[in-house]
Design a protein around this motif. Structure first.
Motif: not given
Length: 195
Positions: A159-163, A165-178, A188-193
């Motif tokens: 739930n914390i990871i999803l919240k 993630w939802n605050k971030m931009s698409e560019t932020g998402h791309q950076q987070a996955l790096k 855990l991240i993959k499961e949450a998303l």
């Protein structure tokens, strides 16, 4: 040698955060907790978006300035208390920073802008507020996710990871996955998303 307002503001923000009585050990070195957080925020911002304005740079460094002065325990230990604490912290961080910026010689307009960013106003609508939020989330995911995982049960962490993630931009998402996560945290991240 003359120093710029930005250099003075940075030195004074660091000096305030260096007074944090709470410490964190990182790579065998002990740091005042909020000084370390401030440094991580600024470094992440410069790495993620090197062309960030001076206002965002200062807001990144001052995001948690003197945070220890308003204890979570001084508010009711429920969701309402938590949200009130967070709101009061934002105002406190903005006011503490404004005093430093005034001393450094910044204009009222600039100080108002930094306060706006620290208080995270118009998230998703203001590009610089969104940039700052992306950096906050990236710093959390890189440095603070692991301690959270050790404290909370799996469903709460998802739930914390999803919240986050939802605050971030698409560019932020791309950076987070790096980010170089541990195998367990990546799962855990993959499961949450739902990836």
């Amino acid at each position: 040698m003359t120093t710029t307002p930005f250099q003075n503001a940075s030195i004074w923000i660091d000096a305030e955060n260096a007074q944090d009585p709470n410490h964190e050990i990182y790579q065998s070195v002990t740091y005042p907790k909020e000084l370390l957080y401030s440094n991580r925020m600024y470094e992440k911002l410069m790495d993620f978006y090197p062309n960030a304005s001076e206002a965002v740079q200062i807001a990144s460094k001052a995001q948690h300035i003197c945070r220890w002065k308003i204890a979570r325990e001084s508010y009711p230990m429920d969701r309402v208390g938590y949200l009130k604490w967070r709101e009061d912290l934002k105002k406190f961080h903005a006011q503490t920073t404004a005093i430093i910026l005034e001393k450094a010689g910044y204009t009222d307009e600039f100080i108002t802008r930094v306060s706006f960013l620290i208080e995270k106003k118009l998230l998703k609508k203001d590009t610089e507020t969104q940039l700052l939020e992306d950096v906050i989330c990236l710093v959390f995911l890189e440095y603070y996710l692991d301690p959270f995982v050790q404290k909370h049960y799996r469903e709460k962490m998802k739930n914390i990871i999803l919240k986050t993630w939802n605050k971030m931009s698409e560019t932020g998402h791309q950076q987070a996955l790096k980010i170089n996560y541990s195998t367990i945290n990546l799962e855990l991240i993959k499961e949450a998303l739902g990836l």
